[in-house]
Design a protein around this motif. Structure first.
Motif, PDB file in Angstrom:
ATOM      1  N   UNK A  37      23.876  12.719   9.771  1.00 26.97           N
ATOM      2  CA  UNK A  37      23.245  11.401   9.804  1.00 26.97           C
ATOM      3  C   UNK A  37      21.719  11.517   9.798  1.00 26.97           C
ATOM      4  N   UNK A  38      21.060  10.563   9.143  1.00 20.76           N
ATOM      5  CA  UNK A  38      19.597  10.494   9.141  1.00 20.76           C
ATOM      6  C   UNK A  38      19.184   9.200   9.834  1.00 20.76           C
ATOM      7  N   UNK A  39      17.980   9.197  10.383  1.00 20.62           N
ATOM      8  CA  UNK A  39      17.557   8.127  11.276  1.00 20.62           C
ATOM      9  C   UNK A  39      16.180   7.581  10.880  1.00 20.62           C
ATOM     10  N   UNK A  40      15.902   6.357  11.339  1.00 20.15           N
ATOM     11  CA  UNK A  40      14.593   5.770  11.094  1.00 20.15           C
ATOM     12  C   UNK A  40      13.532   6.542  11.885  1.00 20.15           C
ATOM     13  N   UNK A  41      12.450   6.905  11.194  1.00 16.35           N
ATOM     14  CA  UNK A  41      11.345   7.644  11.794  1.00 16.35           C
ATOM     15  C   UNK A  41      10.028   6.986  11.391  1.00 16.35           C
ATOM     16  N   UNK A  42       9.006   7.198  12.180  1.00 13.00           N
ATOM     17  CA  UNK A  42       7.708   6.618  11.816  1.00 13.00           C
ATOM     18  C   UNK A  42       6.564   7.469  12.344  1.00 13.00           C
ATOM     19  N   UNK A  43       5.435   7.380  11.635  1.00 13.16           N
ATOM     20  CA  UNK A  43       4.184   7.976  12.092  1.00 13.16           C
ATOM     21  C   UNK A  43       3.406   6.866  12.791  1.00 13.16           C
ATOM     22  N   UNK A  44       3.638   6.732  14.110  1.00 15.57           N
ATOM     23  CA  UNK A  44       3.132   5.582  14.855  1.00 15.57           C
ATOM     24  C   UNK A  44       1.633   5.399  14.803  1.00 15.57           C
ATOM     25  N   UNK A  45       0.873   6.471  14.979  1.00 10.91           N
ATOM     26  CA  UNK A  45      -0.591   6.360  14.974  1.00 10.91           C
ATOM     27  C   UNK A  45      -1.097   5.914  13.609  1.00 10.91           C
ATOM     28  N   UNK A  46      -0.521   6.451  12.531  1.00 12.11           N
ATOM     29  CA  UNK A  46      -0.947   6.064  11.183  1.00 12.11           C
ATOM     30  C   UNK A  46      -0.636   4.583  10.925  1.00 12.11           C
TER      31      UNK A  46
ATOM     32  N   UNK B 235       0.869  -1.181   0.000  1.00  6.31           N
ATOM     33  CA  UNK B 235       0.000   0.000   0.000  1.00  6.31           C
ATOM     34  C   UNK B 235       0.904   1.228   0.000  1.00  6.31           C
ATOM     35  N   UNK B 236       1.010   1.888  -1.172  1.00  8.35           N
ATOM     36  CA  UNK B 236       1.946   3.007  -1.276  1.00  8.35           C
ATOM     37  C   UNK B 236       1.312   4.278  -1.835  1.00  8.35           C
ATOM     38  N   UNK B 237       0.021   4.231  -2.167  1.00  8.51           N
ATOM     39  CA  UNK B 237      -0.624   5.411  -2.765  1.00  8.51           C
ATOM     40  C   UNK B 237      -0.615   6.578  -1.783  1.00  8.51           C
ATOM     41  N   UNK B 238      -1.010   6.306  -0.542  1.00 13.91           N
ATOM     42  CA  UNK B 238      -0.993   7.324   0.503  1.00 13.91           C
ATOM     43  C   UNK B 238      -0.078   6.938   1.673  1.00 13.91           C
ATOM     44  N   UNK B 239       0.307   5.666   1.732  1.00  9.67           N
ATOM     45  CA  UNK B 239       0.948   5.128   2.926  1.00  9.67           C
ATOM     46  C   UNK B 239       2.462   4.960   2.820  1.00  9.67           C
ATOM     47  N   UNK B 240       3.040   5.253   1.658  1.00  9.14           N
ATOM     48  CA  UNK B 240       4.445   4.918   1.406  1.00  9.14           C
ATOM     49  C   UNK B 240       5.404   5.483   2.455  1.00  9.14           C
ATOM     50  N   UNK B 241       5.127   6.665   2.965  1.00  2.29           N
ATOM     51  CA  UNK B 241       6.075   7.342   3.851  1.00  2.29           C
ATOM     52  C   UNK B 241       5.676   7.304   5.321  1.00  2.29           C
ATOM     53  N   UNK B 242       4.910   6.292   5.721  1.00  2.00           N
ATOM     54  CA  UNK B 242       4.582   6.144   7.142  1.00  2.00           C
ATOM     55  C   UNK B 242       5.841   5.827   7.965  1.00  2.00           C
ATOM     56  N   UNK B 243       6.804   5.136   7.337  1.00  2.00           N
ATOM     57  CA  UNK B 243       8.119   4.893   7.930  1.00  2.00           C
ATOM     58  C   UNK B 243       9.153   5.450   6.956  1.00  2.00           C
ATOM     59  N   UNK B 244      10.099   6.251   7.451  1.00  4.83           N
ATOM     60  CA  UNK B 244      10.995   6.973   6.558  1.00  4.83           C
ATOM     61  C   UNK B 244      12.300   7.296   7.282  1.00  4.83           C
ATOM     62  N   UNK B 245      13.229   7.861   6.553  1.00  6.74           N
ATOM     63  CA  UNK B 245      14.488   8.337   7.130  1.00  6.74           C
ATOM     64  C   UNK B 245      14.397   9.853   7.291  1.00  6.74           C
ATOM     65  N   UNK B 246      14.725  10.365   8.482  1.00 11.38           N
ATOM     66  CA  UNK B 246      14.633  11.797   8.721  1.00 11.38           C
ATOM     67  C   UNK B 246      15.725  12.283   9.658  1.00 11.38           C
ATOM     68  N   UNK B 247      15.786  13.594   9.845  1.00  7.11           N
ATOM     69  CA  UNK B 247      16.804  14.219  10.688  1.00  7.11           C
ATOM     70  C   UNK B 247      16.514  13.995  12.165  1.00  7.11           C
ATOM     71  N   UNK B 248      17.543  14.184  12.974  1.00  3.59           N
ATOM     72  CA  UNK B 248      17.394  14.088  14.415  1.00  3.59           C
ATOM     73  C   UNK B 248      16.423  15.147  14.919  1.00  3.59           C
ATOM     74  N   UNK B 249      15.714  14.820  16.002  1.00  7.03           N
ATOM     75  CA  UNK B 249      14.812  15.792  16.622  1.00  7.03           C
ATOM     76  C   UNK B 249      15.584  16.883  17.359  1.00  7.03           C
TER      77      UNK B 249
END
Length: 352
Positions: A227-236, A205-219
């Motif tokens: 360096x970039x890190x594993x990130x996720x939209x947990x609720x989604x 499922x990638x039409x709307x959901x592809x980037x629910x888990x992604x690589x992003x910058x530190x908080x």
């Protein structure tokens, strides 16, 4: 002819990281602001939701391909085969080899080629390749091995799921407490015995959901580290999993010709205890039944979420009698299921 798992193996890192080890971390929101709650409260809520008490990290001298190799050795010995007989060697992972304190993922050569080299396999017809399919990668690689054997292209395949998520987590992100390291491996072979892989199901499922888990910058906005890190939209992810995984499991079971009452165990990706419980409960509801006690063995409380390694590691622990009050005997029907980055889901119905 059936297609069966004839050998299992895993590598569980020795280094234990307990929840208490996170008490001194500076957890931040995505915008870099501080939490109003103390770390003790954050960690207690985390434990209540995920079920995680501790997780495993590899030592600095090891890498992902190293632990994949160690799990592979265990599976090959368990299957009692000559590795030169392998037709395919498939390694499921997501982030390659990441050296300790490094900033770059190394995937050239492939992890599968590295593992084949470590195993000292000379046979050039043993084809080694990697698969990137999020956390469901090991199950998807088993499905591919099944197809190779069914088509006559292979007789024996080695399928490994290995990950070192401790190398790609942002210590300022509370989600970093979920992730761990580990490796699980299986030998898949054609067999004259009944059972084996009865059915499988996969979807992306990638039409709307592809980037629910992604690589992003530190908080940490003051951090200049590239360096970039594993990130996720947990609720989604939680909502997605509950909407789609139970239906895929239902479809897979129906294709297998087995009844819900035949199902002895569900080995689901150890991502989040509450989410996994909700998925299994909804699956049984779709099947017009109630989930029996003990149907879903859990290792996440001690091992954390090691992505592609969680399901094969769990299978290895159960088959070798290393999980309390959990066992499988010949003829038992089980389901393997997973959800993860992509967003990908899959399931297999398997008879031991």
């Amino acid at each position: 002819m059936s297609i069966k798992i004839t050998g299992v193996g895993s590598y569980i890192p020795e280094r234990v990281e307990k929840n208490s080890d996170f008490h001194e971390h500076e957890f931040l929101y995505e915008d870099g602001s501080n939490f109003s709650q103390s770390n003790a409260v954050i960690i207690e809520k985390f434990k209540a939701i995920t079920g995680i008490v501790e997780r495993r990290y590899i030592h600095s001298e090891l890498n992902n391909s190293d632990i994949a190799y160690l799990a592979a050795i265990n599976a090959i010995e368990d299957a009692k085969i000559d590795p030169e007989e392998l037709d395919y060697l498939i390694v499921a992972h997501n982030y390659g080899d990441v050296l300790d304190k490094d900033v770059q993922s190394d995937t050239v050569p492939s992890l599968a080629s590295r593992v084949k080299h470590k195993l000292r396999i000379k046979n050039p017809k043993c084809v080694a390749y990697d698969i990137l399919f999020g956390c469901p990668g090991w199950i998807e690689a088993v499905i591919q091995a099944n197809a190779f054997i069914k088509s006559g292209l292979a007789k024996k395949c080695l399928v490994i799921g290995s990950e070192t998520l401790s190398r790609v987590v942002d210590k300022h992100d509370r989600d970093s407490m979920i992730y761990s390291d580990g490796a699980g491996a299986t030998v898949i072979e054609a067999s004259d015995e009944p059972g084996g892989i009865l059915a499988h199901e996969s979807a992306t499922y990638s039409f709307e959901e592809a980037n629910f888990i992604f690589f992003g910058k530190s908080y940490n906005r003051d951090n200049d580290d590239p360096r970039r890190y594993i990130k996720m939209h947990g609720r989604k992810i939680y909502e997605f999993a509950l909407s789609h995984v139970p239906a895929a499991m239902k479809s897979c079971l129906e294709q297998s010709g087995k009844n819900i009452k035949d199902l002895k165990k569900i080995l689901i990706h150890q991502a989040n205890e509450k989410m996994d419980e909700a998925i299994v409960k909804r699956f049984y509801k779709l099947m017009g039944a109630e989930a029996p006690e003990g149907v879903m063995p859990m290792s996440i409380n001690k091992l954390g979420n090691s992505s592609v390694a969680t399901v094969p590691t769990l299978l290895d622990l159960i088959l070798k009698g290393k999980m309390k009050d959990q066992e499988l005997v010949k003829g038992d029907v089980i389901m393997l299921a997973s959800v993860g980055a992509g967003m990908n889901i899959n399931a297999i119905v398997y008879q031991v």
